[in-house]
Design an enzyme around this catalytic site. Sequence first.
Site, PDB file in Angstrom:
ATOM      1  CB  SER A 116      37.610  32.580  40.465  1.00 54.78           C
ATOM      2  OG  SER A 116      37.852  31.432  39.675  1.00 54.78           O
ATOM      3  CE1 TYR A 131      35.201  34.354  36.007  1.00 54.91           C
ATOM      4  CE2 TYR A 131      36.843  32.703  36.576  1.00 54.91           C
ATOM      5  CZ  TYR A 131      35.643  33.341  36.841  1.00 54.91           C
ATOM      6  OH  TYR A 131      34.898  32.970  37.939  1.00 54.91           O
TER       7      TYR A 131
END
Length: 262
Positions: free
Chosen positions: A147, A160
């Site tokens: 990501s 995250y």
Amino acid sequence: MDFSKKFSLEGKIALVTGASYGIGFAIASAYAEAGATIVFNDIKQELVDNGIAAYKEAGITAHGYVCDVTNEDQVNAMVAQIEKEVGVIDILVNNAGIIKRIPMIEMTAAEFRQVIDVDLNAPFIMAKAVIPSMIKKGHGKIINICSMMSELGRETVSAYAAAKGGLKMLTKNIASEYGEFNIQCNGIGPGYIATPQTAPLREDGHPFNNFIISKTPAARWGEPEDLAGPSVFLASDASDFVNGHILYVDGGILAYIGKQPK
């Protein structure tokens, strides 16, 4: 040399986790178009059935399995079943993931651990399960869906970002440890992708939509299909000397400091 053959996945078996829909579905569909046999999992039978139906509608025969990727026993059983019913996995894409948008001081340790478990521990468990057969076969490709949060922080995504940062380093370490066995482990870092999950954020006039477009040199959201070429490249023989790399498919966000306020 027929250069196009370097990008072919003909005869390869690709397992994409959590690929009933969204980014995982787009990657698996691209692999099928490149010639691979598609295997995927999801956590519930209903999701697996929906995925198989979606692949069928797209003209793809896919093999679906119910498996919780955070459960090592389930993962080992699934991989053994795939090897028996389909064949040895040549390509693993660790796509399954979750995000919890909660301010850090409001997030419980249990919520933090859950995100780490799905987004970081599960790719470790999956890779660990497929690497022995890849070593025996003499080749293998592992692709971790990282990501932009592998590089950047942002409000409400502490777990995250921690998981995706860790996944970046797990990617590099798998490459370091198993490169000598002709196993390449790389990552893909998607930017902001137009999926059904992001549809509410992409409505005209939504502040987040305007924010993303202003921060992206391409001046648009990415489409799932934008991940097809990079995914096929990293799964193919064309990337046999590419190892431990994170390929960001983000329209240039990470290269851009943003526009100066007027």
